[in-house]
Design a protein around this motif. Structure first.
Motif, short mmCIF file in Angstrom:
data_model
loop_
_atom_site.label_atom_id
_atom_site.label_comp_id
_atom_site.label_asym_id
_atom_site.label_seq_id
_atom_site.Cartn_x
_atom_site.Cartn_y
_atom_site.Cartn_z
N ARG A 18 0.85 -1.19 0.00
CA ARG A 18 0.00 0.00 0.00
C ARG A 18 0.88 1.24 0.00
NH1 ARG A 18 -4.73 -1.20 4.52
NH2 ARG A 18 -5.68 -3.01 3.48
N GLY A 19 0.60 2.14 -0.92
CA GLY A 19 1.35 3.38 -0.97
C GLY A 19 2.79 3.15 -1.38
N GLY A 20 3.57 4.23 -1.39
CA GLY A 20 4.96 4.15 -1.79
C GLY A 20 5.91 4.10 -0.62
N GLY A 21 5.40 4.26 0.62
CA GLY A 21 6.27 4.26 1.78
C GLY A 21 7.02 5.58 1.89
N ALA A 22 7.65 5.77 3.03
CA ALA A 22 8.37 7.03 3.28
C ALA A 22 9.56 7.16 2.34
CB ALA A 22 8.83 7.09 4.73
N GLY A 23 10.27 6.07 2.10
CA GLY A 23 11.40 6.10 1.19
C GLY A 23 12.63 6.73 1.82
N THR A 24 13.72 6.64 1.12
CA THR A 24 14.98 7.27 1.52
C THR A 24 15.27 8.40 0.55
OG1 THR A 24 16.21 5.69 0.15
CG2 THR A 24 15.91 5.13 2.48
N TRP A 25 16.22 9.24 0.88
CA TRP A 25 16.48 10.39 0.00
C TRP A 25 16.95 9.92 -1.38
CZ3 TRP A 25 21.02 11.58 -2.37
CH2 TRP A 25 22.17 10.96 -1.89
N ARG A 48 2.57 3.08 -11.41
CA ARG A 48 2.64 2.97 -9.95
C ARG A 48 1.62 1.96 -9.42
NH1 ARG A 48 2.95 9.45 -8.50
NH2 ARG A 48 5.22 9.71 -8.81
N THR A 49 0.42 1.98 -10.03
CA THR A 49 -0.61 1.04 -9.60
C THR A 49 -0.16 -0.40 -9.84
OG1 THR A 49 -2.39 2.62 -10.03
CG2 THR A 49 -2.99 0.29 -9.98
N LEU A 50 0.41 -0.67 -11.00
CA LEU A 50 0.90 -2.02 -11.31
C LEU A 50 2.03 -2.42 -10.36
CD1 LEU A 50 0.97 -1.77 -15.22
CD2 LEU A 50 -0.53 -3.25 -13.86
N ALA A 51 2.93 -1.48 -10.07
CA ALA A 51 4.04 -1.78 -9.16
C ALA A 51 3.53 -2.11 -7.77
CB ALA A 51 5.00 -0.59 -9.11
N GLU A 229 15.60 -15.05 3.58
CA GLU A 229 14.76 -13.95 4.01
C GLU A 229 14.33 -13.10 2.83
OE1 GLU A 229 16.82 -11.70 6.87
OE2 GLU A 229 16.96 -13.31 8.33
N ARG A 230 13.17 -12.55 2.92
CA ARG A 230 12.67 -11.60 1.91
C ARG A 230 12.31 -10.32 2.63
NH1 ARG A 230 8.28 -14.01 -1.98
NH2 ARG A 230 8.55 -11.91 -2.80
N PRO A 231 13.26 -9.35 2.72
CA PRO A 231 13.04 -8.16 3.50
C PRO A 231 11.82 -7.35 3.10
CG PRO A 231 14.91 -7.90 2.03
CD PRO A 231 14.52 -9.34 2.02
N PHE A 232 11.39 -7.47 1.85
CA PHE A 232 10.26 -6.66 1.40
C PHE A 232 8.93 -7.19 1.95
CE2 PHE A 232 13.47 -5.76 -1.77
CZ PHE A 232 13.40 -4.38 -1.82
N ASP A 233 8.93 -8.42 2.49
CA ASP A 233 7.69 -8.95 3.03
C ASP A 233 7.18 -8.10 4.19
OD1 ASP A 233 7.78 -10.91 1.20
OD2 ASP A 233 8.51 -12.48 2.54
N ALA A 234 8.09 -7.38 4.84
CA ALA A 234 7.68 -6.58 5.99
C ALA A 234 7.22 -5.18 5.59
CB ALA A 234 8.85 -6.46 6.98
N TRP A 235 7.33 -4.85 4.29
CA TRP A 235 6.98 -3.48 3.87
C TRP A 235 5.47 -3.34 3.71
CZ3 TRP A 235 10.93 -1.41 -0.18
CH2 TRP A 235 12.20 -1.47 0.39
#
Length: 235
Positions: A18-25, A48-51, A229-235
């Protein structure tokens, strides 16, 4: 003698988010480049919707580009995106700048891209972060313009991968993680003095060498964990 194959890294499909997240610079900088590359707001929003929907399959990153399949409704399209690689001089300058300050390689391996490093790289005339005009793409769909929404979806997910691992960005620029570590090792390894050359050889920076030892150990540990591990699973 045949040329050595280019290193490739395949990143698994990212789950829907959901959403793009805060992100890094630095990931925001890449996403701005994606926005600059888009020809229409509609294509950018669709990408963006597809991503975010997890429609992009595994992404294979190589020197100068990435390849992925994108599912859109009942169809699946193959997307290839390209980014200019650094020439030999710029690649060498980048590695030297990483080695120039203690802690930079450790930060990269920890998933951070120090702002001071990027500033130093830019001052040296090396383009690390891409701009919109550098992002090329091709898709098997019938869209008239590139990047199409499918290519924009892949570029968006590449920005997310770069957010978690700046080595994805250096790999696109022609410097894989292994090459950076190898070149750093060659740069910082002690060398025997050349009897034919006048003067003393420059002393090895112990802090840089210590960082490299820690970095290589971290790289080995990370490689062991990648398949678990799949770190993106927690995003």
């Amino acid at each position: 003698m045949s040329a050595s194959p280019r290193p490739v890294t395949t990143h698994p499909r990212l789950p829907a988010r959901r959403g793009g997240g805060a992100g890094t610079w630095w990931s925001k900088a890449v996403l701005r480049a994606v926005e600059e590359a888009a020809f229409s707001v509609a294509d950018l929003r669709r990408g963006r919707t597809l991503a975010r929907a997890g429609a992009v399959g595994s992404i294979t990153v190589s020197e100068g580009g990435a390849l992925a399949a994108v599912t859109d409704g009942q169809d699946a399209w193959t997307v290839e995106v390209t980014v200019p690689v650094l020439d030999d001089g710029d690649a060498a300058a980048f590695v030297e700048l990483v080695a120039a300050e203690s802690g930079r390689i450790g930060a990269l391996l920890a998933g951070q891209l120090p702002h001071s490093l990027v500033e130093a790289v830019e001052e040296a005339g090396v383009e690390l972060l891409p701009y919109g005009g550098e992002l090329g793409s091709a898709c098997t769909c019938d869209a008239w313009l590139d990047p199409c929404s499918h290519a924009l979806a892949v570029l968006t997910q590449l920005a997310w991968l770069i957010q978690a691992d700046p080595f994805v960005l250096t790999h696109l620029r022609g410097l894989s993680r292994d090459r950076v570590l190898r070149d750093l090792h060659a740069l910082t390894s002690p060398r025997a003095p050349d009897p034919g050359s006048p003067g003393d050889q420059p002393a090895l920076d112990d802090e840089v060498l210590d960082d490299l030892v820690v970095a290589e150990d971290a790289a080995v540990r990370a490689a062991r964990l990648l398949g678990q591990e799949r770190p993106f699973d927690a995003w």
